[in-house]
Scaffold this motif. Structure first.
Motif, PDB file in Angstrom:
ATOM      1  N   LEU A  60     -45.896   1.340  45.492  1.00 46.42           N
ATOM      2  CA  LEU A  60     -44.790   0.612  45.928  1.00 46.42           C
ATOM      3  C   LEU A  60     -43.611   0.573  44.289  1.00 46.42           C
ATOM      4  CD1 LEU A  60     -46.709  -2.057  47.780  1.00 46.42           C
ATOM      5  CD2 LEU A  60     -44.978  -0.343  48.468  1.00 46.42           C
ATOM      6  N   LEU A  61     -44.204   0.223  43.277  1.00 46.29           N
ATOM      7  CA  LEU A  61     -43.357   0.203  42.161  1.00 46.29           C
ATOM      8  C   LEU A  61     -42.506   1.554  41.987  1.00 46.29           C
ATOM      9  CD1 LEU A  61     -45.559  -1.506  39.566  1.00 46.29           C
ATOM     10  CD2 LEU A  61     -43.716  -2.585  40.806  1.00 46.29           C
ATOM     11  N   MET A  62     -43.223   2.603  42.305  1.00 47.77           N
ATOM     12  CA  MET A  62     -42.351   3.861  42.254  1.00 47.77           C
ATOM     13  C   MET A  62     -41.383   3.891  43.575  1.00 47.77           C
ATOM     14  SD  MET A  62     -42.725   5.809  39.658  1.00 47.77           S
ATOM     15  CE  MET A  62     -42.260   7.308  40.228  1.00 47.77           C
ATOM     16  N   HIS A  63     -41.999   3.472  44.426  1.00 49.72           N
ATOM     17  CA  HIS A  63     -40.689   3.400  45.795  1.00 49.72           C
ATOM     18  C   HIS A  63     -39.470   2.377  45.304  1.00 49.72           C
ATOM     19  CE1 HIS A  63     -39.753   3.291  49.983  1.00 49.72           C
ATOM     20  NE2 HIS A  63     -39.682   2.066  49.923  1.00 49.72           N
ATOM     21  N   PHE A  64     -39.810   1.413  44.817  1.00 47.84           N
ATOM     22  CA  PHE A  64     -38.543   0.647  44.406  1.00 47.84           C
ATOM     23  C   PHE A  64     -37.595   1.870  43.534  1.00 47.84           C
ATOM     24  CE2 PHE A  64     -41.501  -3.239  44.006  1.00 47.84           C
ATOM     25  CZ  PHE A  64     -41.574  -3.373  45.317  1.00 47.84           C
ATOM     26  N   ALA A  65     -38.189   2.374  42.647  1.00 43.73           N
ATOM     27  CA  ALA A  65     -37.342   3.140  41.755  1.00 43.73           C
ATOM     28  C   ALA A  65     -36.673   4.321  42.606  1.00 43.73           C
ATOM     29  CB  ALA A  65     -38.163   3.823  40.688  1.00 43.73           C
ATOM     30  N   ALA A  66     -37.352   5.188  43.768  1.00 43.18           N
ATOM     31  CA  ALA A  66     -37.004   5.828  44.400  1.00 43.18           C
ATOM     32  C   ALA A  66     -35.948   5.598  45.309  1.00 43.18           C
ATOM     33  CB  ALA A  66     -38.141   6.351  45.097  1.00 43.18           C
ATOM     34  N   VAL A  67     -35.916   4.344  46.040  1.00 43.13           N
ATOM     35  CA  VAL A  67     -34.971   3.898  46.660  1.00 43.13           C
ATOM     36  C   VAL A  67     -33.819   3.389  45.905  1.00 43.13           C
ATOM     37  CG1 VAL A  67     -34.391   1.880  48.118  1.00 43.13           C
ATOM     38  CG2 VAL A  67     -36.521   2.965  48.538  1.00 43.13           C
ATOM     39  N   GLU A  68     -33.766   2.888  44.798  1.00 46.46           N
ATOM     40  CA  GLU A  68     -32.620   2.832  44.079  1.00 46.46           C
ATOM     41  C   GLU A  68     -31.924   3.975  43.609  1.00 46.46           C
ATOM     42  OE1 GLU A  68     -31.375   0.053  40.209  1.00 46.46           O
ATOM     43  OE2 GLU A  68     -33.138  -0.495  41.165  1.00 46.46           O
ATOM     44  N   TYR A  69     -32.647   5.002  43.342  1.00 44.16           N
ATOM     45  CA  TYR A  69     -32.306   6.333  42.998  1.00 44.16           C
ATOM     46  C   TYR A  69     -31.553   6.948  44.212  1.00 44.16           C
ATOM     47  CZ  TYR A  69     -31.522  11.227  41.419  1.00 44.16           C
ATOM     48  OH  TYR A  69     -31.251  12.397  41.410  1.00 44.16           O
ATOM     49  N   ALA A  70     -32.087   6.821  45.469  1.00 43.76           N
ATOM     50  CA  ALA A  70     -31.651   7.356  46.653  1.00 43.76           C
ATOM     51  C   ALA A  70     -30.217   6.695  46.935  1.00 43.76           C
ATOM     52  CB  ALA A  70     -32.452   7.232  47.715  1.00 43.76           C
ATOM     53  N   TYR A  71     -30.049   5.398  46.642  1.00 42.78           N
ATOM     54  CA  TYR A  71     -28.786   4.897  46.791  1.00 42.78           C
ATOM     55  C   TYR A  71     -27.728   5.025  45.949  1.00 42.78           C
ATOM     56  CZ  TYR A  71     -30.372   2.444  51.076  1.00 42.78           C
ATOM     57  OH  TYR A  71     -30.928   2.183  52.375  1.00 42.78           O
ATOM     58  N   GLN A  72     -28.150   5.419  44.721  1.00 41.93           N
ATOM     59  CA  GLN A  72     -27.315   5.706  43.475  1.00 41.93           C
ATOM     60  C   GLN A  72     -26.416   7.007  44.251  1.00 41.93           C
ATOM     61  OE1 GLN A  72     -29.519   6.420  40.216  1.00 41.93           O
ATOM     62  NE2 GLN A  72     -29.511   4.352  39.628  1.00 41.93           N
ATOM     63  N   LEU A  73     -27.198   8.145  44.691  1.00 37.94           N
ATOM     64  CA  LEU A  73     -26.831   9.287  45.180  1.00 37.94           C
ATOM     65  C   LEU A  73     -25.922   8.863  46.467  1.00 37.94           C
ATOM     66  CD1 LEU A  73     -29.918  11.577  45.122  1.00 37.94           C
ATOM     67  CD2 LEU A  73     -28.147  10.991  43.282  1.00 37.94           C
ATOM     68  N   GLU A  74     -26.712   8.244  47.475  1.00 38.61           N
ATOM     69  CA  GLU A  74     -25.774   7.992  48.608  1.00 38.61           C
ATOM     70  C   GLU A  74     -24.526   7.341  48.451  1.00 38.61           C
ATOM     71  OE1 GLU A  74     -25.592   7.361  52.912  1.00 38.61           O
ATOM     72  OE2 GLU A  74     -27.310   8.232  52.023  1.00 38.61           O
ATOM     73  N   THR A  75     -24.361   6.316  47.524  1.00 36.95           N
ATOM     74  CA  THR A  75     -23.084   5.551  47.452  1.00 36.95           C
ATOM     75  C   THR A  75     -22.242   5.988  46.301  1.00 36.95           C
ATOM     76  OG1 THR A  75     -24.378   4.001  46.160  1.00 36.95           O
ATOM     77  CG2 THR A  75     -24.164   3.434  48.366  1.00 36.95           C
ATOM     78  N   PHE A  76     -22.701   6.699  45.293  1.00 37.81           N
ATOM     79  CA  PHE A  76     -21.965   7.152  44.111  1.00 37.81           C
ATOM     80  C   PHE A  76     -21.521   8.743  44.259  1.00 37.81           C
ATOM     81  CE2 PHE A  76     -23.423   3.159  42.427  1.00 37.81           C
ATOM     82  CZ  PHE A  76     -22.200   2.579  41.954  1.00 37.81           C
ATOM     83  N   GLU A  77     -22.449   9.403  44.699  1.00 39.67           N
ATOM     84  CA  GLU A  77     -22.300  10.761  44.783  1.00 39.67           C
ATOM     85  C   GLU A  77     -22.053  11.397  46.068  1.00 39.67           C
ATOM     86  OE1 GLU A  77     -25.556  12.946  42.696  1.00 39.67           O
ATOM     87  OE2 GLU A  77     -25.582  11.175  40.871  1.00 39.67           O
ATOM     88  N   LYS A  78     -22.400  10.577  47.051  1.00 45.18           N
ATOM     89  CA  LYS A  78     -22.092  10.977  48.564  1.00 45.18           C
ATOM     90  C   LYS A  78     -22.795  12.047  48.884  1.00 45.18           C
ATOM     91  CE  LYS A  78     -19.157   7.637  48.977  1.00 45.18           C
ATOM     92  NZ  LYS A  78     -19.714   6.125  49.420  1.00 45.18           N
ATOM     93  N   ARG A  79     -24.166  11.816  48.484  1.00 44.39           N
ATOM     94  CA  ARG A  79     -24.966  12.846  49.126  1.00 44.39           C
ATOM     95  C   ARG A  79     -26.571  12.325  49.173  1.00 44.39           C
ATOM     96  NH1 ARG A  79     -28.798  15.120  45.319  1.00 44.39           N
ATOM     97  NH2 ARG A  79     -28.353  14.515  43.286  1.00 44.39           N
ATOM     98  N   GLU A  80     -27.243  13.051  49.995  1.00 46.68           N
ATOM     99  CA  GLU A  80     -28.639  12.767  50.186  1.00 46.68           C
ATOM    100  C   GLU A  80     -29.626  13.290  49.292  1.00 46.68           C
ATOM    101  OE1 GLU A  80     -29.960  13.282  54.065  1.00 46.68           O
ATOM    102  OE2 GLU A  80     -28.413  11.802  54.847  1.00 46.68           O
ATOM    103  N   LEU A  81     -30.875  12.872  49.110  1.00 47.90           N
ATOM    104  CA  LEU A  81     -31.715  13.574  48.287  1.00 47.90           C
ATOM    105  C   LEU A  81     -31.940  15.001  48.551  1.00 47.90           C
ATOM    106  CD1 LEU A  81     -34.548  10.928  48.406  1.00 47.90           C
ATOM    107  CD2 LEU A  81     -33.253  11.324  46.325  1.00 47.90           C
ATOM    108  N   ASN A  82     -31.666  15.746  47.778  1.00 44.07           N
ATOM    109  CA  ASN A  82     -31.973  17.294  48.025  1.00 44.07           C
ATOM    110  C   ASN A  82     -33.482  17.863  47.522  1.00 44.07           C
ATOM    111  OD1 ASN A  82     -32.084  17.752  44.873  1.00 44.07           O
ATOM    112  ND2 ASN A  82     -29.980  17.973  44.879  1.00 44.07           N
TER     113      ASN A  82
END
Length: 176
Positions: A60-82
């Protein structure tokens, strides 16, 4: 970026616009309470599974980091996890069997480092935008409109939700 003298203030943060400051203030408080919730947990406690279908506290702790990373990509880089991102973050994003298999054996410092690494990047990214950016809308879940403000609210709302699971798991951990 946690300023313990202002942890209970939703206020301006130097270097950020007013609404971004407030969003980051809320994110800081949520992370503070998460870290307090897991303070001093052992590897055994971090890896404990309530049953064969549950997630561990570490996952779950890793999930928090992963979700935040995914939203960094989604909102700032306009892409999904590759594929490359998923090789790193997939077990934490998806949880379940893959998470149970691959996310275990780490001490609390490992998870805190990952959380801090991602959060520090979030803070750097938020320096590049202003309050108008928060209100920019785009298609989101199920082809609905959402703005960046909602998306980032969801990042810490997800953490709050799963922290409830963490607290339940802590109460059920079997002593070694």
């Amino acid at each position: 970026m946690l300023n313990m003298n202002q942890i209970y203030l939703i206020t301006d943060i130097p270097g950020y616009t007013p609404q971004i400051s407030r969003l980051l203030s809320m994110m800081n408080y949520v992370r503070h309470t998460t870290l307090e919730s897991v303070k001093n947990l052992t590897v055994h406690e971090l890896d404990f599974l309530l049953d064969e279908e549950s997630n561990s506290i570490g996952a779950l702790l890793m999930h928090f980091a992963a979700v935040e990373y995914a939203y960094q990509l989604e909102t700032f880089e306009k892409r999904e996890l590759n594929d490359e991102d998923m090789a790193i973050w997939g077990p934490a994003v998806n949880l379940g069997a893959e998470g149970r298999e691959k996310i275990k054996g780490n001490d609390l410092a490992y998870y805190v480092h990952k959380l801090n690494e991602i959060r520090n990047r979030t803070f750097e990214l938020f320096k590049t935008v202003d309050d108008d950016w928060l209100y920019q809308e785009e298609e989101f879940w199920y082809k609905k409109q959402a703005n960046h403000y909602f998306m980032w609210f969801h990042v810490f709302e997800d953490e709050i939700n799963h922290r409830g699971q963490i607290n339940l798991i802590k109460k059920r951990v079997k002593v070694q």
